[in-house]
Design a protein around this motif. Structure first.
Motif, PDB file in Angstrom:
ATOM      1  N   VAL A  68       0.841  -1.212   0.000  1.00  0.00           N
ATOM      2  CA  VAL A  68       0.000   0.000   0.000  1.00  0.00           C
ATOM      3  C   VAL A  68       0.875   1.259   0.000  1.00  0.00           C
ATOM      4  O   VAL A  68       0.589   2.225  -0.715  1.00  0.00           O
ATOM      5  CB  VAL A  68      -0.991  -0.020   1.184  1.00  0.00           C
ATOM      6  CG1 VAL A  68      -1.822   1.246   1.221  1.00  0.00           C
ATOM      7  CG2 VAL A  68      -1.912  -1.239   1.077  1.00  0.00           C
ATOM      8  N   LEU A  71       2.099   1.787  -3.514  1.00  0.00           N
ATOM      9  CA  LEU A  71       1.048   2.293  -4.407  1.00  0.00           C
ATOM     10  C   LEU A  71       0.884   3.795  -4.218  1.00  0.00           C
ATOM     11  O   LEU A  71       0.773   4.553  -5.190  1.00  0.00           O
ATOM     12  CB  LEU A  71      -0.281   1.581  -4.133  1.00  0.00           C
ATOM     13  CG  LEU A  71      -0.392   0.142  -4.649  1.00  0.00           C
ATOM     14  CD1 LEU A  71      -1.641  -0.534  -4.097  1.00  0.00           C
ATOM     15  CD2 LEU A  71      -0.424   0.116  -6.176  1.00  0.00           C
ATOM     16  N   VAL A  72       0.876   4.241  -2.966  1.00  0.00           N
ATOM     17  CA  VAL A  72       0.719   5.673  -2.692  1.00  0.00           C
ATOM     18  C   VAL A  72       1.919   6.452  -3.227  1.00  0.00           C
ATOM     19  O   VAL A  72       1.768   7.511  -3.847  1.00  0.00           O
ATOM     20  CB  VAL A  72       0.517   5.913  -1.178  1.00  0.00           C
ATOM     21  CG1 VAL A  72       0.554   7.400  -0.847  1.00  0.00           C
ATOM     22  CG2 VAL A  72      -0.802   5.294  -0.712  1.00  0.00           C
ATOM     23  N   ASP A  75       2.446   6.045  -7.427  1.00  0.00           N
ATOM     24  CA  ASP A  75       1.368   6.653  -8.215  1.00  0.00           C
ATOM     25  C   ASP A  75       1.133   8.110  -7.843  1.00  0.00           C
ATOM     26  O   ASP A  75       0.134   8.696  -8.260  1.00  0.00           O
ATOM     27  CB  ASP A  75       0.064   5.863  -8.006  1.00  0.00           C
ATOM     28  CG  ASP A  75       0.077   4.560  -8.788  1.00  0.00           C
ATOM     29  OD1 ASP A  75       0.246   4.625 -10.014  1.00  0.00           O
ATOM     30  OD2 ASP A  75      -0.062   3.498  -8.174  1.00  0.00           O
ATOM     31  N   SER A  76       2.020   8.680  -7.044  1.00  0.00           N
ATOM     32  CA  SER A  76       1.830  10.072  -6.644  1.00  0.00           C
ATOM     33  C   SER A  76       2.166  11.031  -7.778  1.00  0.00           C
ATOM     34  O   SER A  76       2.916  10.693  -8.703  1.00  0.00           O
ATOM     35  CB  SER A  76       2.716  10.392  -5.436  1.00  0.00           C
ATOM     36  OG  SER A  76       4.081  10.330  -5.820  1.00  0.00           O
ATOM     37  N   ARG A 106      -1.380  -3.717  -8.899  1.00  0.00           N
ATOM     38  CA  ARG A 106      -2.526  -3.251  -8.121  1.00  0.00           C
ATOM     39  C   ARG A 106      -3.050  -4.340  -7.206  1.00  0.00           C
ATOM     40  O   ARG A 106      -3.555  -4.069  -6.128  1.00  0.00           O
ATOM     41  CB  ARG A 106      -3.650  -2.826  -9.083  1.00  0.00           C
ATOM     42  CG  ARG A 106      -3.579  -1.409  -9.591  1.00  0.00           C
ATOM     43  CD  ARG A 106      -2.311  -1.061 -10.339  1.00  0.00           C
ATOM     44  NE  ARG A 106      -2.363   0.328 -10.766  1.00  0.00           N
ATOM     45  CZ  ARG A 106      -1.486   1.256 -10.421  1.00  0.00           C
ATOM     46  NH1 ARG A 106      -0.429   0.940  -9.706  1.00  0.00           N
ATOM     47  NH2 ARG A 106      -1.622   2.498 -10.832  1.00  0.00           N
TER      48      ARG A 106
ATOM     49  N   ARG B  62     -12.893  -4.661  -9.645  1.00  0.00           N
ATOM     50  CA  ARG B  62     -11.686  -4.030  -9.095  1.00  0.00           C
ATOM     51  C   ARG B  62     -11.824  -3.681  -7.613  1.00  0.00           C
ATOM     52  O   ARG B  62     -11.652  -2.513  -7.210  1.00  0.00           O
ATOM     53  CB  ARG B  62     -11.335  -2.771  -9.907  1.00  0.00           C
ATOM     54  CG  ARG B  62     -10.878  -3.039 -11.345  1.00  0.00           C
ATOM     55  CD  ARG B  62      -9.591  -3.861 -11.395  1.00  0.00           C
ATOM     56  NE  ARG B  62      -8.496  -3.232 -10.684  1.00  0.00           N
ATOM     57  CZ  ARG B  62      -7.646  -2.378 -11.244  1.00  0.00           C
ATOM     58  NH1 ARG B  62      -7.743  -2.072 -12.511  1.00  0.00           N
ATOM     59  NH2 ARG B  62      -6.682  -1.854 -10.519  1.00  0.00           N
ATOM     60  N   ASP B  64      -9.732  -4.122  -5.480  1.00  0.00           N
ATOM     61  CA  ASP B  64      -8.435  -3.595  -5.024  1.00  0.00           C
ATOM     62  C   ASP B  64      -8.416  -2.070  -5.016  1.00  0.00           C
ATOM     63  O   ASP B  64      -7.795  -1.453  -4.150  1.00  0.00           O
ATOM     64  CB  ASP B  64      -7.307  -4.144  -5.912  1.00  0.00           C
ATOM     65  CG  ASP B  64      -7.496  -3.766  -7.368  1.00  0.00           C
ATOM     66  OD1 ASP B  64      -8.528  -4.150  -7.971  1.00  0.00           O
ATOM     67  OD2 ASP B  64      -6.635  -3.058  -7.924  1.00  0.00           O
ATOM     68  N   VAL B  68      -7.529  -0.044  -1.453  1.00  0.00           N
ATOM     69  CA  VAL B  68      -6.424   0.903  -1.231  1.00  0.00           C
ATOM     70  C   VAL B  68      -6.976   2.311  -0.964  1.00  0.00           C
ATOM     71  O   VAL B  68      -6.487   3.025  -0.084  1.00  0.00           O
ATOM     72  CB  VAL B  68      -5.437   0.884  -2.419  1.00  0.00           C
ATOM     73  CG1 VAL B  68      -4.324   1.911  -2.215  1.00  0.00           C
ATOM     74  CG2 VAL B  68      -4.842  -0.505  -2.571  1.00  0.00           C
ATOM     75  N   PRO B 210      -4.849   7.254 -10.303  1.00  0.00           N
ATOM     76  CA  PRO B 210      -5.642   6.236  -9.609  1.00  0.00           C
ATOM     77  C   PRO B 210      -6.472   6.881  -8.495  1.00  0.00           C
ATOM     78  O   PRO B 210      -6.096   7.928  -7.956  1.00  0.00           O
ATOM     79  CB  PRO B 210      -4.591   5.306  -8.993  1.00  0.00           C
ATOM     80  CG  PRO B 210      -3.293   5.678  -9.607  1.00  0.00           C
ATOM     81  CD  PRO B 210      -3.408   7.062 -10.133  1.00  0.00           C
ATOM     82  N   TRP B 212      -6.868   6.157  -5.358  1.00  0.00           N
ATOM     83  CA  TRP B 212      -6.215   6.391  -4.062  1.00  0.00           C
ATOM     84  C   TRP B 212      -5.302   7.604  -4.084  1.00  0.00           C
ATOM     85  O   TRP B 212      -5.140   8.281  -3.069  1.00  0.00           O
ATOM     86  CB  TRP B 212      -5.463   5.143  -3.593  1.00  0.00           C
ATOM     87  CG  TRP B 212      -4.416   4.637  -4.539  1.00  0.00           C
ATOM     88  CD1 TRP B 212      -3.122   5.066  -4.632  1.00  0.00           C
ATOM     89  CD2 TRP B 212      -4.570   3.604  -5.530  1.00  0.00           C
ATOM     90  NE1 TRP B 212      -2.465   4.374  -5.628  1.00  0.00           N
ATOM     91  CE2 TRP B 212      -3.322   3.465  -6.185  1.00  0.00           C
ATOM     92  CE3 TRP B 212      -5.629   2.798  -5.913  1.00  0.00           C
ATOM     93  CZ2 TRP B 212      -3.119   2.545  -7.220  1.00  0.00           C
ATOM     94  CZ3 TRP B 212      -5.428   1.884  -6.945  1.00  0.00           C
ATOM     95  CH2 TRP B 212      -4.184   1.764  -7.576  1.00  0.00           C
ATOM     96  N   THR B 213      -4.718   7.914  -5.239  1.00  0.00           N
ATOM     97  CA  THR B 213      -3.876   9.112  -5.347  1.00  0.00           C
ATOM     98  C   THR B 213      -4.734  10.364  -5.182  1.00  0.00           C
ATOM     99  O   THR B 213      -4.353  11.313  -4.486  1.00  0.00           O
ATOM    100  CB  THR B 213      -3.161   9.136  -6.719  1.00  0.00           C
ATOM    101  OG1 THR B 213      -2.369   7.955  -6.830  1.00  0.00           O
ATOM    102  CG2 THR B 213      -2.280  10.353  -6.865  1.00  0.00           C
TER     103      THR B 213
END
Lengths: 232, 232
Positions: A68, A71-72, A75-76, A106, B62, B64, B68, B210, B212-213
């Motif tokens: 996690v 991912l943060v 993908d920032s 993902r 999705r 996922d 997140v 994405p 979460w971003t």
């Protein structure tokens, strides 16, 4: 700030250690996955019964925290704009350097498969000239930061000096190549190796926060300061 | 701003639809999990072969993305301080309201199990007087936002008016109970239901990001404005 080196430190990311290979919980999971126990990531959500005898088990078997947080980070907006270099430092002292272009899988189970390959083969994809992630062997964290040209290190910890995230970002952005160290374990202390690195220590909230929350705070605040300009 | 209603919209979160129950990819996965296909979440990482015939398959399967995004939202400082109410609006028009105290399962496979139970039983834990998450039936998204006292709606989309995240946060924080709608699907357009809600539409970056971003950008920027004060 020219680039930010983000360090996920003492991450609970390791292959199942040999002493647990014959434990029933590990054996049945290995059978279900059709994989050798020593080629699987240790994961407290499935290996809990086996892990209780393990030294500092509460810092280990948490690939989900790394997943996690990555991912943060990856993908920032800060990474899209080319400012970010991410390094994972694991519980057992391994160092993984990520290419900024790496798209983190993902799906968690696919992430686990990829990082099992990484820890076993030393890089992913194996044999590539420009791997998306690779192990840095024969170096400790301090040496890798030095090699990357880091000129100031900030460690985030509940025990640090309280600071507002945006004020911290202003301070960090004052360096050319700052490194920010964030703990990627569930609970406990940073390791001696991580604490031995000379760093300013700050706290951005009065309670403990998960690693991905701290990553988001640091990365988004640095965007405000370094990319968009938050002085107005 | 008294509270923020965060909407994860058109989320690819649903149980495996009946038309796929007999597909080999679904059957073998159901057998492996020891579960009835209709009681499992649709997941493109395992059901891809079965999903290709499904209408708008690229917006579906999705969980996922929801997982997140929820980890980033529920573990944020904004939520710890009591400002956040999170709502999930699914591809098939279901609405899930989360209690701010809900700790999202860290492990993906546990999250899947919990949300399977939620979609089947209508809430988790089943039978609790104060559920951590519950389905809101017999209402559409607009009605739920009205019930929550929302007085301004902001929708984030690549097609919206470009704005810096901190400037957007200042605008959002000017309302008492703003709602921010973020797409929680891989690609494609918002549904008609979501687009029918009167909203100001903004874009915080020139490329698609994405979910979460975007959640991290909105939540951290709102903390700067509403909690810490970013005027200096």
């Amino acid at each position: 700030m020219k680039k930010l080196v983000l360090v996920l430190a003492d991450a609970g990311l390791e292959l199942v250690p040999r002493e647990l290979w014959s434990h029933p919980a590990v054996k049945s999971h290995a059978k279900r996955r059709g994989k050798n126990p020593g080629r699987m990531l240790l994961d407290i959500s499935v290996h809990y019964a086996a892990m209780k005898t393990l030294n500092e088990y509460w810092k280990r078997g948490r690939p989900d925290i790394v997943h996690v947080s990555l991912l943060v980070a990856q993908d920032s907006v800060l990474n899209r704009l080319g400012y970010l270099h991410t390094v994972i430092h694991t519980y057992d002292g391994k160092l993984v350097e990520l290419d900024p272009s790496m798209v983190v899988p993902r799906n968690y189970n696919r992430f686990v498969g990829l990082f099992e390959q990484l820890l076993e083969k030393g890089q992913v994809p194996p044999g590539s000239e420009k791997p998306l992630a690779k192990l840095r062997t024969g170096r400790n964290l301090g040496e890798v930061l030095k090699e990357m040209g880091v000129d100031a290190v900030y460690r985030l910890s509940e025990k640090g000096e309280p600071v507002k995230p945006l004020d911290l970002a202003r301070r960090i952005a004052g360096s050319d190549v700052p490194a920010v160290i964030i703990g990627a374990f569930q609970r406990g202390e940073f390791s001696k190796e991580v604490l031995s690195i000379e760093a300013e220590e700050y706290s951005i909230f009065r309670e403990a926060l998960p690693a991905w929350t701290v990553v988001a705070e640091v990365v988004v605040s640095l965007e405000h300061v370094s990319v968009w300009g938050a002085s107005h």
